[in-house]
Design a protein around this motif. Structure first.
Motif, PDB file in Angstrom:
ATOM      1  N   ALA A 288      67.434  58.511  43.881  1.00  0.00           N
ATOM      2  CA  ALA A 288      67.488  58.667  45.335  1.00  0.00           C
ATOM      3  C   ALA A 288      66.067  58.801  45.859  1.00  0.00           C
ATOM      4  CB  ALA A 288      68.312  59.902  45.703  1.00  0.00           C
TER       5      ALA A 288
ATOM      6  N   THR B 276      71.366  51.021  51.009  1.00  0.00           N
ATOM      7  CA  THR B 276      72.312  51.807  50.214  1.00  0.00           C
ATOM      8  C   THR B 276      73.679  51.783  50.871  1.00  0.00           C
ATOM      9  OG1 THR B 276      71.718  53.832  51.379  1.00  0.00           O
ATOM     10  CG2 THR B 276      70.509  53.324  49.374  1.00  0.00           C
TER      11      THR B 276
ATOM     12  N   SER C 134      77.496  59.982  49.718  1.00  0.00           N
ATOM     13  CA  SER C 134      76.207  60.139  49.035  1.00  0.00           C
ATOM     14  C   SER C 134      76.249  59.736  47.567  1.00  0.00           C
ATOM     15  CB  SER C 134      75.702  61.590  49.160  1.00  0.00           C
ATOM     16  OG  SER C 134      75.470  61.903  50.502  1.00  0.00           O
TER      17      SER C 134
ATOM     18  N   GLN D 287      75.004  57.429  45.164  1.00  0.00           N
ATOM     19  CA  GLN D 287      73.812  56.604  45.358  1.00  0.00           C
ATOM     20  C   GLN D 287      74.058  55.199  44.816  1.00  0.00           C
ATOM     21  OE1 GLN D 287      71.185  58.303  47.032  1.00  0.00           O
ATOM     22  NE2 GLN D 287      70.809  56.179  47.498  1.00  0.00           N
TER      23      GLN D 287
ATOM     24  N   ASN E 132      73.665  65.197  45.071  1.00  0.00           N
ATOM     25  CA  ASN E 132      72.760  64.098  45.387  1.00  0.00           C
ATOM     26  C   ASN E 132      72.574  63.898  46.882  1.00  0.00           C
ATOM     27  OD1 ASN E 132      70.954  62.231  44.435  1.00  0.00           O
ATOM     28  ND2 ASN E 132      72.443  60.581  44.269  1.00  0.00           N
TER      29      ASN E 132
END
Length: 964
Positions: A337, A350, A356, A358, A782
């Motif tokens: 990230a 992304t 989230s 990744q 993350n």
């Protein structure tokens, strides 16, 4: 004649004497009263009159005298019955004498009787005469007679149905002898009034009838197309013609002609995070329409391909996941990230829709270069490459996932992983060696997973000359291995790229990748074992089943590796239904990804001829995973303090977060107690039914980042440091740059607190430093949940000599402003900016002194002016016009600066401060604050009396020159 008369008189006298003797003899109470041995009576409930058979009459052989009971008419009170006595416990009756002379009596109820409580009463009764003497010893009692009384019922209750409503289901096109039975009861105690004699359908014009026993049947064949459901109103009558107090509703559903299918399950199933396993089909059963079934096979599929990377997994960084699964060393994350210490993925788009997780997108025109030195893999050592990939049907060109090639001059590929014609190919060229022999160089796998547009996990274990491939935890052997010569010796450096391959001779990228990548890891020196690979791939959600013991041997259940599908086989339909009812959904994540997971049940049924005789359509539904209650991570502690320059330059440095506190809370909506709310006040809004409650929870963190606010760190004379031993003990890692440092690793909030307490700032060149500002942010999963920005400002206290330095160090804690963020706005992760609330002690003191001095001055001035005016009036009266030559000071205004002496004493010190402030710009407020406060503390050592006397002298009115 006279003699004859005397004889007659004598005979009369004798007769009278004889009677008197007989009467005297009869006065003895020789006999007991007599009554019947048994009586039977009838009384109607709610009445008190009892009809007895035979009537209640007491007789006595001592009649007609007063000790006897007689039917003869006598003018005396002799021969009377005094009463009856009833024997028994809680007898609701009493016996009363109607006529003492005849012994006639009656029995009556004391209170109203209830047949429903007691239908019959049995007790004994006894009569006694009036033979009491002066001492009451001559009373005679009869024997005890048994009395049976029956309470007759009245029709006071109406029939009541046993159920509030009735339901039944019929199949269209059939006539039934009985569809269902309704039943009513009557609370009356008698057979006549408690029996239901008749039922009646009140709803007119319906194709149903009901008999006296409550059985309902249809009078004609029903059609599903004409009516799906009939609603009937039914009443009942007892044998006393009382109608039911309330009619009952009967619903009769009409089903179409039987079709084999799964029935009795909800298509939408809601799953609340943190509740464990949830039964998906608790009431489901298979309708086979009475066909002779020999075997059943059903497959339940949970569709999760749209969730994360194929299903719900923890969204920690790939490096953290490897550590959690046991691969604790040598891992290098190539697609991290974006952060201050790993910024080479900043330009990649992304997928932000997966909470989230990744995921990086490559559209055929993008690629990234991995910084030099990130991967130090020696191709002679074993190493592992693992990656998550989703790739659709591609073109015929090569699509590179990972490539290590010459940085300049040539286009040689040292090793690369790429796709060509839906084949996965790994290229590995050996370094130059003494023997110029052919060696394995390219390994080819032909896999459907490469181009099916689904997420798959690939792991390459490279231990030359063999390469093992695991796809979703399953091993695949290469179908083709080609050989090539080793590379020629060269001093050209290599370039590691992702999403394309760098052509050093042309200085450009080529062979671009189209698809999605995530979690690209190279682990050098070790190979991933099967346990780690399975751990990395295993989903946190899936299907589960707890087989009941009674059906475990009759049914066979098999799962696929990630438990997104299971197959059930059996020949007993009842056991099969029980197993299906125990299939459940489980998501073990603390904060699962919300959204829909589709369900599908595919079924195959066979009959005696071993062929499919019944077609069962697929059943579909979905699991709705509700939004988890999001945690609010709050950081709090000391956000503004000062330290002496010597502490910054010391071996230990200055601790930045000495009292850091990490708290995570969730906000729940709970139903309010409406009764208590009503008691508190009727003016409250009645529509408010919920209240918000915050609860503190515990969970892990995976990142805390400390960044410098303002100028970057100058590595020549300042640094941020942390005890690496303490980090390693907690399985945490630290990376640093001139922007700050980042601590990574999945661990508890308590451990992160302890590590943050160890972060120190050092500066061994503080002459030109007055303050430094830092920002701390922590996150979970993350970056899915991020804390508030906690900012801390540290001031440097400069001292003129060692003694002053010592004094400043001693009084330094006055500059520390502990901030307890009690007013945290949990909804937005915003904390009150305590720095705005902090005040500069010296400036505040000066303002207060000025204001108080000015007030005292005005009061003294007013007093003197009033006194002067009064004295002037007195002189005018005494001296007359002579006073016209005096000085009139009524309009006199005198302004005295109470700080004049104070400013003179510190003029040189303030000039030095002003020069420093002009050089430092925005830092002047904090520096002046610290120095002023320190100066004020030093002045605080003077005696207060001397200070008060000196200030009072400054403020006194000197009227020695005034003339009154």
């Amino acid at each position: 004649m006279r003699f004859r008369g005397n004889k007659r008189f004598a005979s009369v006298v004798g007769l009278v004497l004889g009677l008197l003797c007989a009467v005297e003899a009869a006065k003895v109470n020789k006999h007991k009263p007599w009554i019947e041995t048994t009586y039977h009576g009838i009384v109607t409930e709610n009445d008190d009159k009892v009809l007895l058979d035979p009537p209640l009459i007491a007789l006595d052989k001592d009649a007609p005298l007063r000790y006897a009971e007689s039917f003869e008419v006598t003018l005396t009170e002799e021969g009377e019955i005094c009463g009856f006595r009833i024997h028994g416990q809680n007898v609701p009756f009493e016996a009363v004498v109607l006529d003492k002379s005849t012994g006639e009596g009656v029995i009556r109820a004391k209170d109203k009787l209830d047949c429903e409580l007691q239908k019959e009463h049995t007790f004994t009764i006894q009569a006694y005469d009036c033979g009491e003497g002066p001492d009451g010893a001559n009373m005679k009692k009869s024997h005890k007679a048994t009395v049976h009384i029956q309470v007759n019922d009245i029709n006071e209750y109406s029939p009541v149905f046993k159920e509030k409503s009735y339901k039944a289901t019929v199949i269209e096109g059939k006539k039934y002898d009985s569809i269902l039975k309704v039943e009513a009861v009557d609370a009356d105690c008698s057979f006549q009034f408690s029996q239901i004699c008749n039922y009646e359908i009140v709803t007119p014009d319906v194709p149903f009838t009901i008999d006296k026993d409550g059985f309902i049947k249809n009078t004609e064949k029903l059609s599903y197309g004409k009516e799906h459901m009939y609603k009937l109103t039914v009443t009942a009558y007892d044998c006393g013609k009382n109608r039911a107090s309330e009619d009952v509703l009967v619903k009769i559903s009409v089903k179409p002609t039987c079709k084999p299918s799964w029935q009795g399950f909800n298509k939408r199933i809601e799953y609340e995070p943190g509740t464990g396993s949830l039964a998906l089909f608790p009431s489901m059963h298979l309708e086979t329409c009475d066909e002779p079934i020999t075997s059943i096979r059903a497959t339940v599929e949970l569709e999760t391909s749209h969730i994360g990377k194929g299903c719900d997994r923890d969204t920690y960084s790939e490096k953290s996941l490897h550590k959690l699964c046991g691969a604790s060393s040598g891992t290098v994350e190539l697609l991290p990230a974006p952060s201050s210490s790993a910024n080479w993925t900043v330009g990649l788009p992304t997928d932000n829709g997966h909470d989230s997780d990744q995921v990086f997108e490559f559209n055929g025109t993008q690629a990234i270069k991995v910084p030099d030195g990130m991967v130090s893999t020696s191709l002679k050592d074993p190493f592992t490459i693992s990656v998550w990939m989703r790739h659709g049907p591609g073109a015929h060109e090569k699509e590179t996932i990972l490539c290590n090639s010459d940085k300049t001059d040539m286009n040689r590929h040292h090793y690369s992983l790429y796709i060509h014609n839906c084949r996965l190919i790994f290229l590995l060229r050996q370094d130059p060696s003494e023997a110029e022999n052919y060696k394995p160089a390219e390994f080819h796998w032909k896999l459907d997973q490469v181009c099916d547009k689904e997420w798959h996990h690939y792991v390459l274990n490279v231990e030359f000359p063999s390469v093992s491939l695991f796809v979703d935890g399953t091993t695949f052997e290469p179908f083709l291995v080609t050989e090539d010569y080793p590379l020629h010796a060269s001093k050209i450096e290599t370039q590691l790229t992702i999403g394309a391959c760098w052509q050093g001779a042309n200085a450009r990228m080529a062979q671009f990748f189209r698809g999605n990548l995530a979690g690209l890891i190279i682990r050098s020196g070790k190979l991933e074992n099967k346990k780690v690979i399975d751990c990395l791939y295993t989903c946190k959600e899936g299907l589960d089943v707890q087989l009941p013991e009674e059906v475990a041997s009759a049914v066979k259940v098999e799962f696929n590796p990630n438990q997104s599908s299971l197959t059930v086989e059996g020949d007993d339909i009842d056991a099969f239904d029980k197993v299906m009812q125990h299939i459940s959904y489980l998501n073990s994540r603390q904060f699962p990804t919300p959204g829909i997971r589709h369900l599908r049940i595919s079924t195959t049924v066979k009959c005696f001829n071993e062929e499919s005789c019944v077609t069962v359509p697929d059943a579909e539904g979905y699991v709705m995973v509700l939004q988890p209650e999001e945690p609010k991570i709050s950081l709090s502690g000391i956000d503004h303090f000062a330290r002496s320059a010597a502490e910054f330059e010391s071996q230990e440095g200055v601790t930045l977060f000495p009292e850091m506190r990490i708290v995570s809370t969730i906000t729940r909506e709970v139903e309010a107690d409406t009764e208590s709310e009503a008691a508190e006040g009727a003016d409250d809004d009645p529509t408010v039914q919920e209240t918000v409650v915050s609860e503190e929870i515990m969970h892990n963190l995976d990142t805390c980042e400390v960044t410098v606010v303002g100028d970057e760190l100058d590595g020549e004379h300042e640094s941020l440091e942390v005890d690496m031993t303490q980090l390693q003990q907690r399985a945490l890692e630290m990376s640093s740059s001139n922007l700050g440092l980042v601590i990574t690793g999945v661990n508890t909030m308590a451990n992160y607190e302890q590590v943050l307490h160890l972060i120190r700032y050092k500066n061994w060149h503080t002459e030109a430093l007055f303050d430094r500002k830092f920002k701390l942010v922590c996150s979970e999963l993350n970056g899915r949940y991020i804390s508030n920005d906690f900012k801390v400002e540290v001031n440097v206290i400069h001292t003129a000599n060692p003694m002053e330095h010592s004094n400043n160090a001693m009084v330094q804690p006055n500059f520390i402003n502990p901030v307890h963020h009690a007013s945290v706005d949990l909804s937005g992760h915003n904390l009150v900016n305590a720095h705005q609330a902090s005040v500069v002690p010296s400036a505040a003191t000066i303002v207060i002194v000025v204001c108080v001095s000015f007030l005292v001055f005005m009061i003294i001035l007013g007093v003197f002016r009033i006194r002067a005016a009064h004295q002037r009036t007195m002189r005018d009266q005494e001296n007359g016009k002579e006073n016209e030559m005096d000085w009139d000071d009524s309009a006199l205004t005198i302004t005295v600066n109470p700080m004049e002496t104070y400013e003179d004493q510190h003029s040189s010190e303030e000039e030095e401060e002003e020069e420093e402030e002009s050089e430092d710009g925005e830092e002047e407020d904090d520096i002046t604050s610290a120095e002023s406060e320190s100066s004020e503390d030093e002045e605080g050592g003077e005696p207060e009396d001397q200070q008060g006397a000196s200030r009072q002298q400054q403020l006194e009115w000197d009227d020695s020159t005034l003339t009154y």
